[in-house]
Design a protein around this motif. Structure first.
Motif, PDB file in Angstrom:
ATOM      1  N   MET A   1      -3.813   0.764   0.596  1.00  0.00           N
ATOM      2  CA  MET A   1      -5.052   0.039   0.412  1.00  0.00           C
ATOM      3  C   MET A   1      -5.032  -0.678  -0.932  1.00  0.00           C
ATOM      4  SD  MET A   1      -7.919   2.833   1.574  1.00  0.00           S
ATOM      5  CE  MET A   1      -9.259   1.664   1.447  1.00  0.00           C
ATOM      6  N   THR A   2      -5.809  -1.716  -1.013  1.00  0.00           N
ATOM      7  CA  THR A   2      -6.045  -2.363  -2.296  1.00  0.00           C
ATOM      8  C   THR A   2      -7.418  -3.021  -2.271  1.00  0.00           C
ATOM      9  OG1 THR A   2      -5.205  -3.882  -3.970  1.00  0.00           O
ATOM     10  CG2 THR A   2      -4.934  -4.572  -1.691  1.00  0.00           C
ATOM     11  N   LEU A 154      -0.183  -8.495  -2.122  1.00  0.00           N
ATOM     12  CA  LEU A 154      -0.977  -7.271  -2.114  1.00  0.00           C
ATOM     13  C   LEU A 154      -0.158  -6.148  -2.738  1.00  0.00           C
ATOM     14  CD1 LEU A 154      -2.166  -7.435   1.612  1.00  0.00           C
ATOM     15  CD2 LEU A 154      -3.408  -8.257  -0.402  1.00  0.00           C
ATOM     16  N   CYS A 156      -0.467  -2.294  -2.658  1.00  0.00           N
ATOM     17  CA  CYS A 156      -1.225  -1.244  -1.979  1.00  0.00           C
ATOM     18  C   CYS A 156      -0.786   0.142  -2.432  1.00  0.00           C
ATOM     19  CB  CYS A 156      -1.018  -1.356  -0.470  1.00  0.00           C
ATOM     20  SG  CYS A 156      -1.560  -2.927   0.229  1.00  0.00           S
TER      21      CYS A 156
END
Length: 165
Positions: A1-2, A154, A156
């Protein structure tokens, strides 16, 4: 996730290049099945000129009506074992991008890099504003590229690390 991914876009034209960046990308990537989704607030894109940013939000993207761009898709050729061994992998992502209220299926090449528990996701693809019903006024139509290059980055972290912060 980010919660702090990055998306930028660039278009070149005879009169002036147009570039903008957003650092407000939220994304989730499930390594168990390759599902990937991200969301970007349109108003988060920053331009070098305030007037460009105003025109982008008010005249082209209509960010009051269409406040987010989203992507939901899947990595088609994810090999988690190879990613763990080498730390790097070229992949193909397919999914639906929604921009300016229009959803289209796209296929995008990218890379995944696993380093010290952080997954780096990188992709570059092109978007044609006309495909998303983004109208360019006749007066400036020749000054804006027909295709815009989009770069996604991204970083993450495992969801357990983010929820503990």
């Amino acid at each position: 996730m980010t919660q702090t991914g990055s998306v930028s876009f660039f278009s070149t034209s005879i009169i002036e290049d147009i570039e903008a960046h957003s650092e407000e990308v939220s994304a989730i990537f499930d390594l168990s099945n390759g599902q990937l989704a991200f969301s970007i607030p349109i108003k988060s894109f920053q331009f070098k000129r305030t007037l460009m940013q105003e025109h982008f939000n008010e005249n082209y993207m209509e960010s009051g009506r269409f406040p987010k761009a989203t992507f939901r898709g899947k990595v088609l050729d994810l090999n988690f074992g190879n990613l763990l061994k080498s730390g790097s992998q070229r992949v193909t992502v397919e999914g639906d991008i929604t921009l300016h209220g229009v959803t289209r299926r796209i296929t995008v090449p990218g890379t995944l890099d696993l380093s010290q528990g952080t997954l780096l996701v990188n992709a570059y693809f092109s978007v044609a504003p006309a495909d998303y019903n983004i109208e360019i006024p006749l007066l400036v139509r020749e000054n804006i590229a027909k295709v815009v290059g989009v770069k996604v980055r991204l970083s993450c972290e495992p969801a357990t690390q983010i929820s503990a912060k």
